[in-house]
Design a protein around this motif. Structure first.
Motif, PDB file in Angstrom:
ATOM      1  N   LEU A   1       9.973 -29.247  41.213  1.00 16.00           N
ATOM      2  CA  LEU A   1      11.085 -30.198  41.247  1.00 16.00           C
ATOM      3  C   LEU A   1      10.710 -31.515  40.583  1.00 16.00           C
ATOM      4  N   ASP A   2       9.463 -31.970  40.763  1.00 20.17           N
ATOM      5  CA  ASP A   2       9.030 -33.229  40.151  1.00 20.17           C
ATOM      6  C   ASP A   2       9.018 -33.164  38.634  1.00 20.17           C
ATOM      7  N   SER A   3       8.959 -31.942  38.078  1.00 21.83           N
ATOM      8  CA  SER A   3       8.931 -31.799  36.624  1.00 21.83           C
ATOM      9  C   SER A   3      10.328 -31.860  36.013  1.00 21.83           C
ATOM     10  N   TYR A   4      11.387 -31.830  36.834  1.00 24.07           N
ATOM     11  CA  TYR A   4      12.755 -31.866  36.342  1.00 24.07           C
ATOM     12  C   TYR A   4      13.330 -33.274  36.470  1.00 24.07           C
TER      13      TYR A   4
ATOM     14  N   ARG B   1       4.463 -26.749  48.469  1.00 24.70           N
ATOM     15  CA  ARG B   1       3.748 -27.678  47.597  1.00 24.70           C
ATOM     16  C   ARG B   1       4.021 -27.356  46.128  1.00 24.70           C
TER      17      ARG B   1
ATOM     18  N   LYS C   1      16.583 -27.835  45.108  1.00 28.01           N
ATOM     19  CA  LYS C   1      16.092 -28.642  46.226  1.00 28.01           C
ATOM     20  C   LYS C   1      16.804 -28.278  47.520  1.00 28.01           C
TER      21      LYS C   1
ATOM     22  N   ALA D   1      18.263 -28.790  39.422  1.00 22.42           N
ATOM     23  CA  ALA D   1      17.238 -29.311  40.331  1.00 22.42           C
ATOM     24  C   ALA D   1      17.830 -29.609  41.705  1.00 22.42           C
TER      25      ALA D   1
ATOM     26  N   ARG E   1       8.767 -20.432  40.194  1.00 24.61           N
ATOM     27  CA  ARG E   1       9.710 -21.029  39.248  1.00 24.61           C
ATOM     28  C   ARG E   1      10.707 -19.994  38.738  1.00 24.61           C
TER      29      ARG E   1
ATOM     30  N   ALA F   1      15.658 -35.949  37.896  1.00 20.73           N
ATOM     31  CA  ALA F   1      16.182 -35.977  39.265  1.00 20.73           C
ATOM     32  C   ALA F   1      17.659 -35.607  39.324  1.00 20.73           C
TER      33      ALA F   1
ATOM     34  N   TYR G   1       7.708 -28.312  45.219  1.00 17.56           N
ATOM     35  CA  TYR G   1       7.974 -29.726  44.967  1.00 17.56           C
ATOM     36  C   TYR G   1       7.321 -30.195  43.668  1.00 17.56           C
ATOM     37  N   GLN G   2       6.241 -29.551  43.256  1.00 22.47           N
ATOM     38  CA  GLN G   2       5.688 -29.836  41.926  1.00 22.47           C
ATOM     39  C   GLN G   2       6.685 -29.431  40.846  1.00 22.47           C
TER      40      GLN G   2
END
Length: 407
Positions: free
Chosen positions: A359-362, A353, A373, A369, A287, A364, A356-357
């Motif tokens: 990215l899922d916390s931001y 992995r 990505k 982000a 991060r 969209a 992408y965790q």
């Protein structure tokens, strides 16, 4: 108003007095806004309101805060009563409008302070947390890479609600910097906003040190007992500042801590296992290095992504930070070695992995982000190569097991 207070705006500083046209002009709410541009839920604050509030904050209780700051920073001062106080509004930030406050001291050099004023709602909501985080980090860690807090409170205005603010040490000769395209070159350049000597660009060697030191600072403040880390910093906000000595060597500081919170949630009153700490550090490393690559041109323009060559210095800063952090927390001697070997065992798909965790916390649609990505896979390839480099493990002895739990 007392004649011992003087007010300034702009670079170079220009005096401002009650009765001047600008005194009754609304201040912009951040540097990208047009003058007077405010959020619909914010109260219109003029330059006069701002300076009146800062003066009231400093003058409270017979100048208690300036006297305290002089006592802490100028222990040998013959008199702690400042002769005069200059208040210079230096920046319109997204959260705070900071001033450089200069205390003139009898028989010694002037003492500069920074007073961060929350004018809009966003700053008001964050200010108390930031004061708490800065106070904690300055008291819990022996080395200080963030400014010390001298006091917090409010400054009254005549017709508006009081403005909350806090005072910290001013870091002299440190300056904000950003990616720039001013020279028209496609080469990646970072311009240091030096108001004294004029803007100047970091060399490649200085930029290498910059990235190494920034990651070192963030890693140093990682707490393995709570999994807390400094988050929500951003290059575009000027959160890291840089200083160069006459030989060109640089030093770096972080001037804000908006959020200091666990990377992973722990059960109440539970101590993390070593495995949990290692997982948190893997998340922290990826991060941090992803966000470290994002800036805005000139601080307010389009988002830009730093070149691959700066990833290796980031890893070096992380390795050095792990060693310093382990020493602060008196972790077992094998902790550093175990951490580096654990991270080196990660395959690209392991890092993906985790990525992408993240990215899922931001949200969209968050612009950062989207750029993360786009670059995630290439960044992971660079990071994995740095983590696995032979030089990273040259000083390590043969692997030994880490303990099961950090007490």
């Amino acid at each position: 108003m007392p004649e011992t207070f003087h007010y300034f705006v702009g670079h170079p500083p220009v005096p401002l007095r009650p009765g001047d046209t600008q005194w009754d002009t609304p201040i912009p709410y951040h540097r990208a806004a047009t003058p007077g541009g405010i959020d619909k839920d914010d109260t219109c604050v003029t330059y006069g309101h701002y300076f009146t509030a800062v003066q009231a904050f400093l003058a409270a209780d017979d100048l208690a805060l300036p006297k305290y700051a002089i006592g802490r920073c100028r222990a040998g001062a013959a008199c702690r009563q400042p002769q005069s106080i200059d208040i210079h509004l230096v920046k319109h930030g997204a959260l705070y409008h900071p001033s450089r406050v200069t205390l003139a001291i009898t028989g010694g050099p002037p003492l500069p302070l920074a007073v961060n004023v929350a004018v809009g709602n966003a700053g008001r909501e964050r200010l108390s947390d930031e004061v708490r985080h800065l106070t904690h980090l300055c008291s819990a860690f022996p080395e200080r890479y963030v400014p010390c807090v001298f006091g917090a409170g409010e400054g009254a205005t005549r017709r508006l609600p009081s403005l909350p603010m806090f005072a910290v040490q001013w870091l002299d000769d440190y300056h904000e910097y950003h990616r720039t395209a001013r020279d028209g070159s496609e080469a990646e350049r970072r311009l240091v906003w030096d108001a004294e000597r004029g803007p100047w660009c970091l060399s490649d060697r200085q930029t290498t040190d910059l990235f190494r030191r920034m990651v070192f600072i963030l890693t140093y403040y990682f707490d393995p007992r709570t999994l807390a880390a400094i988050m929500e910093w951003h290059h575009a906000a000027g959160d890291f500042i840089v200083k160069a000595d006459p030989d060109g060597a640089i030093d770096v500081r972080l001037i804000t801590v908006r959020r200091y919170a666990p990377m992973l949630q722990l059960p109440a009153d539970a101590s993390p296992s070593v495995q949990t700490i290692l997982d948190a550090l893997a998340l922290f490393l990826l991060r941090t290095t992803l966000w470290m690559r994002i800036d805005r041109l000139e601080g307010v323009g389009e988002l830009v992504w730093a070149e691959d060559r700066w990833v290796a210095p980031m890893w070096e800063g992380f390795v050095q930070g792990i060693a310093a952090m382990a020493q602060v927390h008196r972790l077992p001697g094998v902790f550093e070695e175990g951490t580096l070997r654990y991270l080196a065992a990660h395959e690209p798909h392991d890092w993906e992995r985790i990525g992408y965790q993240i990215l899922d916390s931001y949200p969209a649609a968050l612009p950062e982000a989207l750029i993360i990505k786009h670059h995630l896979v290439d960044h992971i390839a660079c990071l994995a190569a740095a983590v696995r480099s032979a030089s990273a493990f040259g000083a390590l002895s043969q692997q030994r097991p880490v303990t099961d739990r950090v007490e």
